[in-house]
Design an enzyme around this catalytic site. Structure first.
Site, PDB file in Angstrom:
ATOM      1  N   CYS A   1     -79.450  55.397   8.074  1.00  0.00           N
ATOM      2  CA  CYS A   1     -80.356  54.249   8.080  1.00  0.00           C
ATOM      3  C   CYS A   1     -79.707  53.085   8.821  1.00  0.00           C
ATOM      4  O   CYS A   1     -78.509  53.105   9.130  1.00  0.00           O
ATOM      5  CB  CYS A   1     -80.729  53.853   6.654  1.00  0.00           C
ATOM      6  SG  CYS A   1     -79.403  53.025   5.734  1.00  0.00           S
TER       7      CYS A   1
ATOM      8  N   GLU B   1     -73.134  57.390   3.273  1.00  0.00           N
ATOM      9  CA  GLU B   1     -72.231  56.923   4.325  1.00  0.00           C
ATOM     10  C   GLU B   1     -71.419  55.728   3.860  1.00  0.00           C
ATOM     11  O   GLU B   1     -70.210  55.640   4.094  1.00  0.00           O
ATOM     12  CB  GLU B   1     -73.017  56.527   5.588  1.00  0.00           C
ATOM     13  CG  GLU B   1     -73.858  57.640   6.165  1.00  0.00           C
ATOM     14  CD  GLU B   1     -75.293  57.633   5.639  1.00  0.00           C
ATOM     15  OE1 GLU B   1     -75.509  57.622   4.394  1.00  0.00           O
ATOM     16  OE2 GLU B   1     -76.203  57.624   6.473  1.00  0.00           O
TER      17      GLU B   1
END
Length: 128
Positions: free
Chosen positions: A87, A58
């Site tokens: 996360c 990401e």
């Protein structure tokens, strides 16, 4: 603004996952972000033997987009084994640029497990 093409976004994340460098965890991740101008930017996880230096897919996708001059995004697709959510570190980075974004969490083959929003995943983000 361009309406996100979620099918194209997921396909881009699946393709990005194939470039992941994950020799330590064997957990490959692909991500793709849809910029407000309709451009798609991708990323994959890049591990390091010093685990703290590993970069998540990401953040690679966001970094690539920012390097290309984009700073606003409407959607993110994430592709992992088990359809895992981002996360905490990635959620906070995404919150910087994607506060209202759609988040599509997918299995490794691109099947959508769920569609949610960043604000649902990180309701009490840190804001400056």
């Amino acid at each position: 603004m361009h309406e996100p093409d979620l099918e194209a976004l997921v396909a881009a994340a699946v393709a990005a996952r194939s470039s992941a460098y994950a020799p330590y965890s064997d957990f490959s991740v692909g991500a793709a972000v849809w910029a407000t101008d309709g451009c798609i930017f991708t990323g994959c996880n890049v591990e390091n033997v010093s685990y703290g230096l590993t970069i998540c897919a990401e953040r690679v996708a966001i970094g690539s987009a920012v390097a290309a001059g984009r700073q606003s995004f409407e959607a993110l697709a994430l592709v992992t084994d088990g359809a895992v959510a981002p996360c905490g570190a990635c959620l906070q980075v995404l919150a910087e640029f994607c506060e209202q974004a759609i988040v599509v969490i997918c299995h490794a083959d691109g099947r959508i497990a769920r569609t949610t929003t960043l604000s649902d995943l990180l309701p009490d983000r840190f804001a400056g």
